[in-house]
Design a protein around this motif. Sequence first.
Motif, PDB file in Angstrom:
ATOM      1  N   UNK A 237       0.814  -1.215   0.000  1.00 24.10           N
ATOM      2  CA  UNK A 237       0.000   0.000   0.000  1.00 24.10           C
ATOM      3  C   UNK A 237       0.850   1.270   0.000  1.00 24.10           C
ATOM      4  N   UNK A 238       1.953   1.255   0.741  1.00 26.51           N
ATOM      5  CA  UNK A 238       2.786   2.445   0.842  1.00 26.51           C
ATOM      6  C   UNK A 238       3.568   2.726  -0.433  1.00 26.51           C
ATOM      7  N   UNK A 239       3.846   1.680  -1.222  1.00 23.40           N
ATOM      8  CA  UNK A 239       4.453   1.923  -2.528  1.00 23.40           C
ATOM      9  C   UNK A 239       5.891   1.493  -2.681  1.00 23.40           C
ATOM     10  N   UNK A 240       6.417   1.751  -3.858  1.00 20.67           N
ATOM     11  CA  UNK A 240       7.707   1.239  -4.318  1.00 20.67           C
ATOM     12  C   UNK A 240       8.895   1.694  -3.474  1.00 20.67           C
ATOM     13  N   UNK A 241       8.796   2.856  -2.857  1.00 20.08           N
ATOM     14  CA  UNK A 241       9.950   3.398  -2.140  1.00 20.08           C
ATOM     15  C   UNK A 241      10.171   2.734  -0.783  1.00 20.08           C
ATOM     16  N   UNK A 242       9.230   1.928  -0.338  1.00 24.74           N
ATOM     17  CA  UNK A 242       9.323   1.301   0.981  1.00 24.74           C
ATOM     18  C   UNK A 242      10.215   0.069   0.946  1.00 24.74           C
ATOM     19  N   UNK A 243      10.976  -0.117   2.028  1.00 27.50           N
ATOM     20  CA  UNK A 243      11.771  -1.321   2.214  1.00 27.50           C
ATOM     21  C   UNK A 243      11.259  -2.061   3.442  1.00 27.50           C
ATOM     22  N   UNK A 244      11.292  -3.392   3.358  1.00 21.50           N
ATOM     23  CA  UNK A 244      10.870  -4.227   4.473  1.00 21.50           C
ATOM     24  C   UNK A 244      12.093  -4.926   5.048  1.00 21.50           C
ATOM     25  N   UNK A 245      12.283  -4.812   6.342  1.00 22.86           N
ATOM     26  CA  UNK A 245      13.402  -5.462   7.010  1.00 22.86           C
ATOM     27  C   UNK A 245      12.887  -6.766   7.617  1.00 22.86           C
ATOM     28  N   UNK A 246      13.296  -7.890   7.027  1.00 23.10           N
ATOM     29  CA  UNK A 246      12.845  -9.194   7.486  1.00 23.10           C
ATOM     30  C   UNK A 246      13.744 -10.285   6.920  1.00 23.10           C
ATOM     31  N   UNK A 247      13.741 -11.419   7.583  1.00 23.90           N
ATOM     32  CA  UNK A 247      14.383 -12.614   7.059  1.00 23.90           C
ATOM     33  C   UNK A 247      13.355 -13.578   6.501  1.00 23.90           C
TER      34      UNK A 247
END
Length: 274
Positions: A237-247
């Motif tokens: 929803x927030x869009x392309x510029x977002x990064x997700x920190x996860x394994x």
Amino acid sequence: PPPEPRERASARARPSASGSGSTSGSGSGSGSGSGSVSGSGSGSKSGSTFTARQVDEGKAAGSGMVACAPKGWSATSCAEMDTSKGVCGCCGTLLRSIDLSPDDCERMLEQVSSLACTGGKDEAKGAKQWEAFTSWLGRRGKGAFDVIIDGANVGYYKNNFPGAPKHVNYEQIDWVIRYFQSKGHKVLLVLHQRHLFEQTLPARYAHITKKWKEEKVMFNTPAGSNDDWYWLYAAVWLGRSVKVVTNDEMRDHHFGMLRPRSFQVTRQVWGEGA
């Protein structure tokens, strides 16, 4: 061998000759058809053959390529690439961005919402909780966050050794938050509310979670819900510029999705290894 570093992963494109790098059809003949591109040209991985579609989409396994060779051209992984502009340093081609179309994003949001609302024991309650979350996200706005942290995943990272505490590593989560904040990012921490229950939250870490609440960087997913659906929805929803920190490699989600290819692109676009 493993793929080359991404900054060197590009394609050196040139028209194919009659020898190596030629385009052949399926079977022994050559010419039209699905076609394949030989990677036996200068600087390429010997013996590697990829379909034109694989080259175009940058999915030739083990090639180290990003994707700039159209059908009928030979490709190699030795060309430099301008990572700031996405341009191949050999042929000057602007590489295609791996992204979801607006329609794909909309479908993904619908699918995640459906799975989040129907995945629990009480669907009516789950739907109400989900509506509360999407309304909260809407009020914060699309520019509110540019980094999403999968709190449980980060909190349990390297925390599965014998004798390890059962709770998440709150200090580790906080370190990740502060790191991205120090870089000027706007962080959203998604963490299941059970990690804040009195019986699971050690008193010595209460001041950390209190600060998260005061700074309004945390969303607590409700009991009975799958917190993964929340950060995944927020990322799309927030869009392309977002990064997700996860394994989290999200293998379990893949099978619940109606459009697996779109989900694979989502993993590539938003993934940021913890």
